[in-house]
Design an enzyme around this catalytic site. Structure first.
Site, short mmCIF file in Angstrom:
data_model
loop_
_atom_site.label_atom_id
_atom_site.label_comp_id
_atom_site.label_asym_id
_atom_site.label_seq_id
_atom_site.Cartn_x
_atom_site.Cartn_y
_atom_site.Cartn_z
N ARG B 296 27.71 21.02 -7.75
CA ARG B 296 29.03 20.74 -8.33
C ARG B 296 28.93 20.50 -9.83
NH1 ARG B 296 31.85 17.69 -3.08
NH2 ARG B 296 32.24 19.69 -2.09
N TYR B 442 35.51 27.24 -6.54
CA TYR B 442 34.08 27.15 -6.17
C TYR B 442 33.64 25.79 -5.63
CZ TYR B 442 31.95 31.36 -8.38
OH TYR B 442 31.54 32.61 -8.70
N GLU B 443 32.78 25.79 -4.63
CA GLU B 443 32.08 24.57 -4.17
C GLU B 443 33.04 23.42 -3.85
OE1 GLU B 443 29.01 24.71 -3.53
OE2 GLU B 443 28.21 26.29 -4.79
N GLY B 444 34.14 23.76 -3.21
CA GLY B 444 35.14 22.73 -2.93
C GLY B 444 36.22 22.77 -3.99
N GLN B 449 37.74 18.13 -4.06
CA GLN B 449 37.05 17.20 -4.96
C GLN B 449 37.85 15.90 -5.11
OE1 GLN B 449 34.05 17.95 -6.08
NE2 GLN B 449 34.22 19.98 -5.20
#
Lengths: 602, 602
Positions: B296, B442-444, B449
């Site tokens: 992240r 991306y990535e959550g 988040q």
């Protein structure tokens, strides 16, 4: 195609109930029209857009306008829209009967173009540019010019463009260098280049009529030496159309709106390009700007329509896509439970409501400006006329800017609703995201609109235009206060009016001291402030009408429909209107942080 | 190529002066390194990026990754970056010596990757994904796995990926269906599909090692039944690499970052895909999330780097492009005057300063997170260790989100600086605009988040992580109050700390009542609130260090350089930090407008 690109019901509701189209149609100018004929017209436009615009939206992006051997190749639907659009009255609509128009209310014309923009924003510009060019000739041209061009343009047989920008001038029109050399025979020889000319070339019409800003030899420097010329691609000689030495030099490849050509045009490469002066010499910029209001409303309309289409696409996705589960009171999720629709997640609802309030609010605002245009045109009493002219003047830069700026954010939220798919070319959101980005640049960037709003419109006639606007807002507040459920919102908006007065009271002395640079330094923040605030007014007005209809048990629209409008107003007030306080604080923070004086700082 | 994509001086300044790299290098873990070696390393990375990354940035967009006959074709520079990047220590850098790493401080590794991201964001992901995959094996794999994979991966001979998302699961990892069927011989047969796999296939490495989340047959439902497997594209059999039944089914075409393939992978179409369990069964998600912080931070780093590169491009344009004239005190412009550089217009300066504060502030934030990582790793004392672990935990979702969200707005402003050219494919801004949009997904996504920040990190250990963070901010405030010129800003930030406490005091009872849906409904607004506020802290810290150096007559950097940092802090406080009040008001407005309960409302 089953996909929705517009909430047609909301469009009709705004026209009918919120902006009172029925009473507008009582005006003498529009007396041949009625609600039934207007609805039939809009239905026809919707059907046309379903069939001829929306199905080609994706492929106009995938196969963009292309420059090949001196010509710009564009999608064949450009030909269809010019031909059918001309036949359907989508160019001639707002014009007077005597010139071959339909005396259609501008608000209805605007609604029609909005439907088309939402369906496929790469196409309607061909019609509106032709309309704008024809309007310039109609208002300022002599009878020869009118006779030669108008009927061909209103029918869509000939296209039209506006040629302002030059390679080295950009937004600075005072630096235009295209030359016009007077000739004996009543025309000028034109020589120069223009860039960023939307719809500057396409093969599906007989002729393209360029309205070109140029400087007659010996004219004074700056904006006062600019004249307006009709410069056709092909000129009439002995009843024949012959080449007029207008060439297409290039097509700009762009990130979005790729099906709508943006050309680089050359005039007079062979010293044989003729232009005909429109109106008087050196008055070109004045003429152009008299027409510019409509063009700017058109830009706001296009951006607002994309925000609407994106909202419909996100909403449809959120209603079908399952993912994740609702949180239980333990804060945990139960994996054995079925996944829920993503529209049930509050964060997704927040994004969708944001999209809704921006898209529908922008539409309300755009139609309001079009209504002012109609009232200014059709009212007979000069005081009333002036009022609506002023209202139109002050609201236009906001109508151009709010949908462009907030619309882009709305579309970005819409893309986010789809997660990773939103970024993928197989989904429509990424195209809306790319397409809408041009609107805050078109026809004067946001920075320029903001300077127009604060530097001209707020100051004009000692603040008279702003006064008219605040009165209008105040009327809505007074009506809302009569409905108990709306009182808290009416009060908030009332406070915001005071805030506008506070902000202008702060700014005016700076202008009076002659410190214009400082006065205008945060014009863009002022624009954001005013835009957010005016949208709050638009939403309170929508909620007010909905609440009235609910109380009157009006069944034209459903109860959930009315309730959704009131809910959207509340959402807008909570999430967006509240930001105006911080914006006001920024404007009233006199520190000159963006002025050059202090140093370079980069 | 002469174009600038990074302010390298500011990067070094932040490392050296603001984040105190010299004192970090005193820690035992980093004792073999010194400032000189770190500078040489970063200079080498910059030189490598100038030569092998930035020159290919545009063409990787123009000739995107493409799926042909079961294989994904990507640009040849992917091969270069894996080979050279491996040689330069850009994969093995942060690893322990014993595993073949360099024990490079993570902050320096992060700075290096940032330079590369700024140069060409389509390339560094290949290295970082390989690093992340190797890290999972290092931390949780058995010695067989380590022996087989690590050295090949750290050298860049073999690539690595993370395979989480599935076609029907998206962000909801509990719904993963990829199956792992235990076999006698110590491996599992893997069967399933994964989508959105970045760098999932490229021909320039010998092998690609996928780290795959899958569910062992009979495992419990939900996230607790997920295990982690190593699934190589080619498996070793008798010293030979043979096919492991991993197939590339498609490559997602995207709006941006088109040179970085996003693949759809199939595992076990022929029931011959072997996977090796990493660590214990059913612990896969836990393992994955222990590595997720770095991933992240990496996303935030990539977004921040694009914002930086876009800022450099806008700044260069604004310093060269002339247009328009300064306003005189009359409010008029003199057309006979030469046009000025657009960087002299306050509105352009406002946009550039906005870009600067977001880009440089994001960099400061990213490096801060990396420093916390280093301190958590290298400090021996368990209390201190815990403090930095907690700080890293709470700051990570912000580091992922702020640069992605604010960075996208910064890039949009940067595009606007170029006017119409900004929208044209010939200019670099539109590519940054498209590329950066993926980072908030991306990535959550930002929504995820935000739920992590408010729903987990703020609540963890009774608010201990938040307490550590507020203490850190408070330390900066105390130091700033010692410098008279900074007192007003220190006080503002002090008030903001109280505001955080007010907001959390409002929210906590809602969580305690078990109304999690309402508690988290505005988590994204809370994220924006915290992000804006933390950036204010980052900027006050930068200004504080600059002011100290100015007072100490430190000549390492120039006086205008130090002054520009203080000016940027003031700009950030005026234009951005001020918005936190409205955001707090939104959060503390308990009306449930986004909850489903009340009706559909769309």
């Amino acid at each position: 195609m089953a996909a929705q690109y517009i909430d047609f019901l909301t469009l009709k509701y705004l026209l009918d109930k919120v902006h009172g189209l029925p009473s507008l149609l009582q005006l003498e100018r529009y007396q041949d029209h009625n609600m039934e004929s207007m609805e039939l017209f809009l239905d026809a436009v919707k059907e046309f857009s379903d069939r001829e615009l929306f199905p080609f939206f994706r492929e106009m992006d995938q196969f963009p306008a292309e420059f090949r051997e001196g010509e710009v190749m564009v999608h064949k639907q450009v030909g269809v829209i010019m031909k059918k659009g001309g036949e359907m009255g989508l160019i001639c609509g707002p014009f007077d009967y005597e010139i071959g128009g339909l005396q259609l209310p501008f608000i209805v014309h605007t609604a029609a173009m909005y439907v088309m923009d939402a369906a496929n924003n790469h196409l309607p510009g061909h019609l509106t540019l032709t309309l704008g060019a024809a309007e310039l000739i109609t208002h300022f041209g002599n009878s020869d010019l009118k006779e030669t061009y108008i009927s061909k343009m209103l029918s869509g047989e000939w296209g039209g463009t506006m040629c302002l920008t030059e390679p080295d001038a950009g937004s600075s029109l005072s630096d235009i260098t295209t030359k016009a050399i007077p000739q004996q025979k009543g025309y000028h020889l034109i020589k120069g280049q223009k860039i960023f000319i939307s719809g500057g070339d396409y093969p599906y019409v007989e002729n393209i009529v360029h309205l070109v800003l140029a400087r007659i030899e010996g004219a004074p420097a700056g904006t006062k030496g600019i004249s307006l010329f009709v410069v056709p691609k092909l000129r009439l000689e002995g009843g024949e159309l012959v080449k007029n030495d207008v060439s297409t030099l290039a097509d700009f490849e762009k990130m979005g709106q790729r099906g709508f050509a943006t050309t680089h045009l050359g005039f007079g490469d062979h010293n044989n390009c003729r232009g005909w002066l429109v109106g008087e010499a050196h008055q070109g910029l004045k003429y152009m700007f008299q027409m510019m209001n409509d063009a700017r409303i058109g830009v706001g309309r296009g951006a607002g329509a994309i925000a609407m289409a994106a909202y419909q696409a996100s909403l449809a996705y959120a209603r079908e896509r399952t993912q994740g589960r609702k949180l239980r009171s333990s804060g945990k999720k139960d994996p054995m439970e079925k996944p829920c629709l993503i529209i049930e997640h509050p964060d997704v609802r927040r994004m969708l409501l944001l999209q809704k309030t921006i898209a529908e609010g922008s539409l309300g605002l755009i139609l309001l400006a079009a209504k002012y245009h109609d009232l200014a045109l059709a009212k007979k009493d000069s005081e009333t006329k002036k009022k609506y002219e002023y209202l139109l003047e002050i609201i236009t830069p906001i109508v151009k800017t709010y949908p462009s700026e907030a619309g882009a954010r709305a579309v970005s939220n819409g893309l986010q609703v789809l997660g990773g798919y939103g970024f993928c070319s197989d989904y429509i959101l990424q195209q809306y995201y790319r397409d809408i980005r041009i609107y805050s640049i078109y026809e004067g960037t946001t920075g320029i609109q903001s300077q127009d709003l604060l530097g001209r419109k707020v100051l004009m006639d000692n603040g008279k235009a702003l006064e008219f606007l605040l009165n209008e807002i105040h009327t809505t507040i007074t009506e809302a206060i009569a409905m108990d459920s709306l009182i808290p919102y009416a009060k908030i908006l009332g406070d915001k009016i005071k805030l506008i007065q506070e902000v202008t009271a702060y700014l005016m002395p700076i202008a009076k001291q002659g410190d214009y640079e400082r006065f205008l330094a945060d014009a863009t923040v002022f624009m954001e402030f005013m835009g957010n605030l005016v949208l709050g007014w638009v939403w309170l007005d929508i909620a007010l009408k909905a609440e009235s209809d609910l109380r009157a048990k009006d069944k034209t629209y459903s109860t959930p429909f009315y309730q959704s409008k009131i809910h959207a107003m509340k959402f807008y007030f909570k999430y967006k209107l509240i930001k105006t306080n911080a914006l006001a604080d920024i404007i009233m923070h006199k520190d000159g942080l963006t002025l050059k004086a202090g140093g370079d700082y980069f």
